[in-house]
Design a protein around this motif. Structure first.
Motif, PDB file in Angstrom:
ATOM      1  N   VAL A 177      51.548  85.049  42.345  1.00 32.29           N
ATOM      2  CA  VAL A 177      52.457  86.052  42.900  1.00 32.29           C
ATOM      3  C   VAL A 177      53.361  85.356  43.914  1.00 32.29           C
ATOM      4  CG1 VAL A 177      52.687  88.301  43.982  1.00 32.29           C
ATOM      5  CG2 VAL A 177      50.657  87.786  42.617  1.00 32.29           C
ATOM      6  N   PHE A 178      54.659  85.395  43.654  1.00 32.89           N
ATOM      7  CA  PHE A 178      55.641  84.673  44.460  1.00 32.89           C
ATOM      8  C   PHE A 178      56.598  85.680  45.081  1.00 32.89           C
ATOM      9  CE2 PHE A 178      59.811  82.641  44.893  1.00 32.89           C
ATOM     10  CZ  PHE A 178      59.491  81.519  45.626  1.00 32.89           C
ATOM     11  N   VAL A 179      56.801  85.573  46.396  1.00 37.56           N
ATOM     12  CA  VAL A 179      57.666  86.531  47.091  1.00 37.56           C
ATOM     13  C   VAL A 179      58.632  85.813  48.021  1.00 37.56           C
ATOM     14  CG1 VAL A 179      56.062  88.471  46.973  1.00 37.56           C
ATOM     15  CG2 VAL A 179      55.901  86.898  48.877  1.00 37.56           C
ATOM     16  N   GLN A 180      59.839  86.379  48.119  1.00 32.96           N
ATOM     17  CA  GLN A 180      60.853  85.920  49.062  1.00 32.96           C
ATOM     18  C   GLN A 180      61.494  87.136  49.709  1.00 32.96           C
ATOM     19  OE1 GLN A 180      63.723  83.506  46.941  1.00 32.96           O
ATOM     20  NE2 GLN A 180      62.543  81.617  47.221  1.00 32.96           N
ATOM     21  N   ALA A 181      61.828  87.006  50.988  1.00 35.28           N
ATOM     22  CA  ALA A 181      62.504  88.077  51.714  1.00 35.28           C
ATOM     23  C   ALA A 181      63.242  87.482  52.899  1.00 35.28           C
ATOM     24  CB  ALA A 181      61.510  89.135  52.184  1.00 35.28           C
ATOM     25  N   VAL A 182      64.219  88.228  53.396  1.00 37.56           N
ATOM     26  CA  VAL A 182      64.989  87.755  54.552  1.00 37.56           C
ATOM     27  C   VAL A 182      64.139  87.786  55.809  1.00 37.56           C
ATOM     28  CG1 VAL A 182      66.989  88.219  56.014  1.00 37.56           C
ATOM     29  CG2 VAL A 182      67.178  88.468  53.536  1.00 37.56           C
ATOM     30  N   GLU A 183      63.324  88.838  55.969  1.00 39.10           N
ATOM     31  CA  GLU A 183      62.546  89.016  57.177  1.00 39.10           C
ATOM     32  C   GLU A 183      61.104  88.541  56.974  1.00 39.10           C
ATOM     33  OE1 GLU A 183      63.857  89.889  59.917  1.00 39.10           O
ATOM     34  OE2 GLU A 183      65.806  90.651  59.240  1.00 39.10           O
ATOM     35  N   LYS A 184      60.580  87.848  57.966  1.00 40.02           N
ATOM     36  CA  LYS A 184      59.205  87.364  57.907  1.00 40.02           C
ATOM     37  C   LYS A 184      58.221  88.525  57.816  1.00 40.02           C
ATOM     38  CE  LYS A 184      56.093  84.196  60.406  1.00 40.02           C
ATOM     39  NZ  LYS A 184      55.965  83.338  61.611  1.00 40.02           N
ATOM     40  N   MET A 185      58.484  89.617  58.530  1.00 41.75           N
ATOM     41  CA  MET A 185      57.564  90.747  58.550  1.00 41.75           C
ATOM     42  C   MET A 185      57.391  91.358  57.168  1.00 41.75           C
ATOM     43  SD  MET A 185      55.398  92.460  60.133  1.00 41.75           S
ATOM     44  CE  MET A 185      55.688  91.706  61.749  1.00 41.75           C
ATOM     45  N   THR A 186      58.425  91.280  56.316  1.00 40.90           N
ATOM     46  CA  THR A 186      58.309  91.812  54.958  1.00 40.90           C
ATOM     47  C   THR A 186      57.204  91.085  54.194  1.00 40.90           C
ATOM     48  OG1 THR A 186      60.684  92.299  54.969  1.00 40.90           O
ATOM     49  CG2 THR A 186      59.585  92.325  52.839  1.00 40.90           C
ATOM     50  N   LEU A 187      57.102  89.773  54.397  1.00 41.76           N
ATOM     51  CA  LEU A 187      56.050  89.005  53.734  1.00 41.76           C
ATOM     52  C   LEU A 187      54.676  89.346  54.285  1.00 41.76           C
ATOM     53  CD1 LEU A 187      58.498  87.549  52.589  1.00 41.76           C
ATOM     54  CD2 LEU A 187      57.280  85.398  52.871  1.00 41.76           C
ATOM     55  N   PHE A 188      54.604  89.625  55.568  1.00 39.12           N
ATOM     56  CA  PHE A 188      53.315  90.040  56.122  1.00 39.12           C
ATOM     57  C   PHE A 188      52.870  91.380  55.526  1.00 39.12           C
ATOM     58  CE2 PHE A 188      54.113  87.051  59.775  1.00 39.12           C
ATOM     59  CZ  PHE A 188      52.975  86.282  59.555  1.00 39.12           C
ATOM     60  N   MET A 189      53.823  92.225  55.169  1.00 38.68           N
ATOM     61  CA  MET A 189      53.470  93.479  54.507  1.00 38.68           C
ATOM     62  C   MET A 189      52.902  93.211  53.115  1.00 38.68           C
ATOM     63  SD  MET A 189      53.952  95.800  56.718  1.00 38.68           S
ATOM     64  CE  MET A 189      53.820  97.290  55.727  1.00 38.68           C
ATOM     65  N   PHE A 190      53.412  92.197  52.452  1.00 42.73           N
ATOM     66  CA  PHE A 190      52.842  91.796  51.159  1.00 42.73           C
ATOM     67  C   PHE A 190      51.393  91.343  51.337  1.00 42.73           C
ATOM     68  CE2 PHE A 190      51.891  87.877  48.724  1.00 42.73           C
ATOM     69  CZ  PHE A 190      51.621  88.468  47.499  1.00 42.73           C
ATOM     70  N   LEU A 191      51.159  90.495  52.342  1.00 42.91           N
ATOM     71  CA  LEU A 191      49.797  90.029  52.591  1.00 42.91           C
ATOM     72  C   LEU A 191      48.888  91.186  53.011  1.00 42.91           C
ATOM     73  CD1 LEU A 191      50.666  86.734  54.502  1.00 42.91           C
ATOM     74  CD2 LEU A 191      49.943  86.963  52.120  1.00 42.91           C
ATOM     75  N   LYS A 192      49.450  92.153  53.742  1.00 46.26           N
ATOM     76  CA  LYS A 192      48.678  93.331  54.111  1.00 46.26           C
ATOM     77  C   LYS A 192      48.267  94.113  52.861  1.00 46.26           C
ATOM     78  CE  LYS A 192      48.983  97.649  56.732  1.00 46.26           C
ATOM     79  NZ  LYS A 192      49.841  98.503  57.600  1.00 46.26           N
ATOM     80  N   ALA A 193      49.192  94.196  51.885  1.00 48.22           N
ATOM     81  CA  ALA A 193      48.880  94.898  50.640  1.00 48.22           C
ATOM     82  C   ALA A 193      47.757  94.203  49.887  1.00 48.22           C
ATOM     83  CB  ALA A 193      50.134  94.996  49.769  1.00 48.22           C
ATOM     84  N   CYS A 194      47.758  92.887  49.915  1.00 53.82           N
ATOM     85  CA  CYS A 194      46.665  92.140  49.267  1.00 53.82           C
ATOM     86  C   CYS A 194      45.337  92.463  49.936  1.00 53.82           C
ATOM     87  CB  CYS A 194      46.943  90.641  49.338  1.00 53.82           C
ATOM     88  SG  CYS A 194      48.373  90.097  48.378  1.00 53.82           S
ATOM     89  N   GLY A 195      45.349  92.498  51.276  1.00 53.06           N
ATOM     90  CA  GLY A 195      44.121  92.802  51.993  1.00 53.06           C
ATOM     91  C   GLY A 195      43.693  94.248  51.825  1.00 53.06           C
ATOM     92  N   HIS A 196      44.674  95.159  51.809  1.00 51.31           N
ATOM     93  CA  HIS A 196      44.396  96.583  51.673  1.00 51.31           C
ATOM     94  C   HIS A 196      43.659  96.878  50.363  1.00 51.31           C
ATOM     95  CE1 HIS A 196      45.096 100.919  52.129  1.00 51.31           C
ATOM     96  NE2 HIS A 196      45.537 100.936  50.874  1.00 51.31           N
ATOM     97  N   ASN A 197      44.009  96.112  49.330  1.00 51.73           N
ATOM     98  CA  ASN A 197      43.394  96.309  48.012  1.00 51.73           C
ATOM     99  C   ASN A 197      42.261  95.329  47.742  1.00 51.73           C
ATOM    100  OD1 ASN A 197      45.188  98.421  46.516  1.00 51.73           O
ATOM    101  ND2 ASN A 197      46.651  97.027  47.494  1.00 51.73           N
ATOM    102  N   GLY A 198      41.879  94.592  48.786  1.00 52.00           N
ATOM    103  CA  GLY A 198      40.913  93.516  48.607  1.00 52.00           C
ATOM    104  C   GLY A 198      39.572  93.958  48.075  1.00 52.00           C
ATOM    105  N   MET A 199      39.138  95.174  48.422  1.00 45.43           N
ATOM    106  CA  MET A 199      37.844  95.662  47.928  1.00 45.43           C
ATOM    107  C   MET A 199      37.995  96.686  46.805  1.00 45.43           C
ATOM    108  SD  MET A 199      35.713  93.815  49.441  1.00 45.43           S
ATOM    109  CE  MET A 199      34.191  94.636  48.963  1.00 45.43           C
ATOM    110  N   GLN A 200      39.216  96.784  46.262  1.00 42.99           N
ATOM    111  CA  GLN A 200      39.452  97.621  45.086  1.00 42.99           C
ATOM    112  C   GLN A 200      39.724  96.751  43.861  1.00 42.99           C
ATOM    113  OE1 GLN A 200      41.986 101.207  45.790  1.00 42.99           O
ATOM    114  NE2 GLN A 200      42.481 100.235  47.749  1.00 42.99           N
TER     115      GLN A 200
END
Length: 573
Positions: A356-379
């Motif tokens: 899974v490869f992501v690019q965005a202008v803002e650094k925080m947008t990528l942290f939201m991607f990582l948050k989504a990975c963690g949010h679904n980590g036990m699903q």
């Protein structure tokens, strides 16, 4: 890439701006250069050719050697970049009406969040030749084209004028053949598997012997391993082309009738190159801060792999959509790699991965991607096991968001360049290299269907086999595009290849990677028995901006050679 990376480090005060290996090589070589009167022209000056030249001059004086050091300026246009990019340059593929540039290709021009990092024009041989004619022994360059030092050496040695186009074009192709280290002596070679592994260790660098006619012979030093034959040379000749016209700011080389032949062991002769006046423009390499990027890898094993990846991708995008950030990503792509081996006898053989490869202008947008990975980590799906790298050194793409440099290939008028040679030492002097005496407008790139195609049925019974069973190939990047040259060895194989390998067939072979925005150009090299393609747009914005794992297009040829096609059985016997 080196220029852009060095620019950031140089601005931060952590890099001298030139290549450390260039200084190291010259440090080790100065005495022998002085003793044997060997001339050197090297483009390792990068962003600070003057600094490298000064450091070399200091060593020359300390060692009391009889060597004249000069450096070339004019390629670094960073101080004029804003002016040039707003009205005096355009994208390298802008004149090709069939090409659709990737989204946001020029969006950086008025975006303060994407500042320029480096801006360098590709120079030709003029300043290097001038330096050699003025007595230089060591010429330090920045962004000259890779073949330019070779052109200059031959032009100085043979005394060619600036309008000796056939000769200059021959030297341009000679330089192309040795510009990529050992790519002509067995590296990156599609036919390597036919040789013992021991023969491919400690490869010798290729050497070109250039005749007064511009023809050349490629060889290597006997003491080193390696292979110089018509296959290795054909592969390198076909590397990183944009068709049958090869461009330099000193000359255009028409290679449609290029011919190679084996003279002796590890000696291959190259001829048949026609020269023309250069184009009025030259390439402009622009790098800018593209934003932030990161990636993770999710492994799946055994049963229902495709369904597992479907679930993982849906979970990530569902969370990002609910949080209102899905549309803030410039790129969010999920790539599936590998096929699990049925009834595998060890676990890795039954394991594949999704990248899974992501690019965005803002650094925080990528942290939201990582948050989504963690949010679904036990699903997660059955047996999910992620691979998340947190090492943020070098070029490694990691789960930790990193800034990335985006690439914009432009064109600039040579008339806007001020190319000069500067001599150091007790008699400092500066000379202007001027401009080419004649220009010739660029014609549309040739693009044609098979020449006098034969019926595929006329070659007899076929069997589905990998194309690589009879063909070799080489591919590489040209900005946002991939080039690939595919060749065979016998006349009958050539009749079949050129008849079979149409632009439509190449599109079919690209498979699910093909997108409607891509465009293909096709030419033939009859004497090489090669069909050559440029596939526009397949690398996105190109190089460091590309989301492809194979961002330089080097593996594309091996993918195409592995595709199964109906090959006449008689060719396999």
């Amino acid at each position: 890439m080196n220029l852009a990376e060095n620019a950031e480090a140089m601005n931060a005060g952590t890099h001298p701006g030139y290549e450390a290996t260039a200084l190291e090589g010259l440090t080790l070589s100065l005495e022998v250069l002085n003793q044997k009167r060997i001339k050197v022209a090297i483009n390792g000056g990068a962003l600070n050719s003057q600094g490298l030249a000064q450091d070399v001059q200091k060593m020359v004086e300390e060692k009391k050697l009889n060597l004249k050091v000069a450096w070339v300026s004019g390629d670094n246009l960073m101080d004029r970049a804003e002016e040039l990019l707003h009205g005096q340059t355009k994208h390298l593929d802008a004149d090709n009406s069939q090409v659709r540039l990737a989204k946001d290709t020029d969006g950086f021009l008025d975006d303060p969040k994407k500042p320029l990092v480096s801006c360098n024009a590709y120079l030709g041989a003029r300043a290097i030749t001038l330096a050699l004619r003025q007595g230089a022994d060591i010429v330090i360059c920045g962004r000259v084209s890779d073949a330019s030092p070779v052109i200059a050496a031959a032009q100085w040695w043979h005394g060619w004028s600036d309008t000796a186009y056939d000769e200059l074009a021959g030297a341009l192709i000679a330089g192309h053949l040795i510009e990529c280290s050992t790519y002509s002596t067995g590296a990156n070679f599609a036919g390597f598997y036919k040789y013992e592994t021991s023969a491919l260790l400690d490869l010798g660098l290729p050497i070109v012997e250039i005749e007064s006619s511009g023809e050349c012979t490629v060889t290597k030093a006997d003491k080193f391993n390696g292979i110089v034959n018509t296959d290795t040379i054909a592969c390198q000749l076909l590397y990183e082309l944009q068709g049958d016209i090869y461009l330099n700011s000193c000359v255009k080389a028409d290679i449609s009738n290029v011919s190679i032949s084996q003279e002796a062991e590890n000696r291959v002769h190259v001829e048949g190159i026609k020269g023309h006046p250069p184009p009025e423009t030259t390439k402009l390499a622009v790098y800018y801060s593209g934003g932030w990027q990161c990636e993770i890898t999710m492994n799946a094993t055994g049963y229902a792999t495709e369904k597992k990846y479907d679930l993982f991708e849906a979970q990530i995008k569902h969370s990002l959509k609910n949080w209102g950030v899905l549309d803030k990503f410039d790129i969010l792509e999920c790539f599936r790699a590998g096929v699990p081996q049925p009834n595998a006898n060890f676990q890795m053989a039954a394991t594949t991965y999704m990248r899974v490869f992501v690019q965005a202008v803002e650094k925080m947008t990528l942290f939201m991607f990582l948050k989504a990975c963690g949010h679904n980590g036990m699903q997660h799906f059955a047996g999910a096991n992620p691979r998340i790298s947190c090492c943020a050194s070098g070029d490694n793409r990691t789960a930790v968001p990193k800034t990335f440099l985006a690439y914009y290939p432009g064109m600039i008028s040579q008339k806007l360049l001020n190319e000069e040679v500067h001599f150091l030492g007790p008699e400092p002097a500066t000379y202007s290299a001027g401009h080419p005496p004649v220009y010739e407008a660029l014609a549309p790139r040739r693009n044609f269907p098979p020449t006098n195609p034969l019926s595929i049925d006329s070659f007899g019974e076929t069997v589905l086999r990998p194309l690589g069973d009879i063909a070799l190939a080489r591919s590489g990047d040209k900005g946002a595009n991939i080039n690939i040259g595919i060749f065979v060895h016998t006349d009958e194989e050539w009749d079949w290849l050129r008849s079979f390998l149409t632009a439509a067939k190449m599109e079919e072979l690209v498979g699910d990677d093909w997108k409607p925005d891509f465009y293909i150009e096709r030419v033939e090299f009859t004497h090489l028995k090669a069909v050559h393609f440029v596939i526009y747009g397949i690398l996105g914005r190109g190089v460091s901006s590309s989301s492809r794992l194979d961002s330089l297009g080097k593996a594309f040829a091996e993918y195409i050679r592995f595709r199964h096609v109906p090959i006449p059985i008689k060719f396999l016997q």
